[in-house]
Design an enzyme around this catalytic site. Sequence first.
Site, PDB file in Angstrom:
ATOM      1  N   ASP A  71       0.356   3.821   1.673  1.00 41.53           N
ATOM      2  CA  ASP A  71       0.256   4.440   3.005  1.00 41.53           C
ATOM      3  C   ASP A  71       1.637   4.833   3.549  1.00 41.53           C
ATOM      4  OD1 ASP A  71       0.022   4.687   5.936  1.00 41.53           O
ATOM      5  OD2 ASP A  71      -2.025   3.990   5.628  1.00 41.53           O
ATOM      6  N   HIS A 126      -2.181  -4.035   5.041  1.00 42.67           N
ATOM      7  CA  HIS A 126      -1.933  -3.591   6.417  1.00 42.67           C
ATOM      8  C   HIS A 126      -3.248  -3.247   7.099  1.00 42.67           C
ATOM      9  CE1 HIS A 126      -2.510   0.858   5.872  1.00 42.67           C
ATOM     10  NE2 HIS A 126      -2.366   0.508   4.610  1.00 42.67           N
ATOM     11  N   CYS A 144      -6.034   0.184   6.972  1.00 43.34           N
ATOM     12  CA  CYS A 144      -5.785   0.678   5.612  1.00 43.34           C
ATOM     13  C   CYS A 144      -6.938   1.603   5.193  1.00 43.34           C
ATOM     14  CB  CYS A 144      -5.663  -0.492   4.647  1.00 43.34           C
ATOM     15  SG  CYS A 144      -5.373   0.015   2.940  1.00 43.34           S
ATOM     16  N   CYS A 183       0.836  -1.201   0.000  1.00 43.69           N
ATOM     17  CA  CYS A 183       0.000   0.000   0.000  1.00 43.69           C
ATOM     18  C   CYS A 183       0.874   1.255   0.000  1.00 43.69           C
ATOM     19  CB  CYS A 183      -0.915   0.004   1.228  1.00 43.69           C
ATOM     20  SG  CYS A 183      -2.066   1.401   1.250  1.00 43.69           S
ATOM     21  N   ARG A 234       2.729   5.193   6.367  1.00 43.12           N
ATOM     22  CA  ARG A 234       3.188   4.526   7.598  1.00 43.12           C
ATOM     23  C   ARG A 234       3.774   3.141   7.332  1.00 43.12           C
ATOM     24  NH1 ARG A 234      -2.554   4.663  10.277  1.00 43.12           N
ATOM     25  NH2 ARG A 234      -2.958   4.011   8.125  1.00 43.12           N
TER      26      ARG A 234
END
Length: 205
Positions: free
Chosen positions: A43, A97, A100, A41, A45
Site C-alpha cells: 500500500d 495496516h 488494507c 503491505c 500510504r
Amino acid sequence: METDQLFKNNRKWVLEKLKQDPNYFSKLAKGQAPEYLYIGCSDSRVSAEAMMGAEPGELFVHRNIANVVPNTDLNVMSVINYAVVYLKVNNIIVCGHYNCGGINAAMKTSDLCILNPWLRNIRDVYRMHKPELEKIEDEENKFKYLVRLNVREQCVNVLKTKEVQDAIKERGLRVHAWVFDIHTGKLIDLELDFQSVIRNLKDLY
Ligand code: CO
C-alpha cells in the site's frame, strides 16, 4: 507527480545527504548490516522508513499485497532466508495496516482472477478464525480484527521456517506483530508471544 519531478527530488536529496556527510554514499556503497527485516503491505500510504524514521541501511524490506507470508512463496521465503542467514538480522517485523485493500477484498466473495490464490491466504485466516470473527457485528471492527489476525498468522508462517527457529535458539532473534493505524499514523505492537507460537508448532521446520 511527474517523473521529472521525481528526478529533481532525487538530486535535492543527494545534495542534502552530502551536506550532512560528504562520504554518505561511499559509506552506503560499502554494504548493509540492517538490524530489522520488515515485511509489510505494498500500500502506497504505508511507508516503512517514513513511519519509523529509519534511514537507508537500517531496514531490509519485503512488501506485498496485505503482508502475506505463504509457506511456498519463493520470493518471501528467499527474503527471510537471506535476511536471517546472511544479513543476520535480529528482528523480523510483520506489519499490517488498517483499511488494507487486500484484507477488504479477501472479506468479499468476488472473483478477482489472479488475485484469488493470493487472497486465499487471507481467506484461510478468516476460515480458521471464523467463529470469533462472526461474533463481531460491527463491520469496521471485524475488518480491523482480521487485519490483526492476518498479521499474527503471517508471523506463525515466519516462525515455521528453519532459519528463523535456528536464529531464535542461537542468537535470540525476535519476531514482532505490528499494525499501522492509518487513521492516527501510530504503530501498534500486538505483543506476539512468539516463543509460545514456536512451542505450539507441532513439527519443527
Ligand atoms: Co494493505
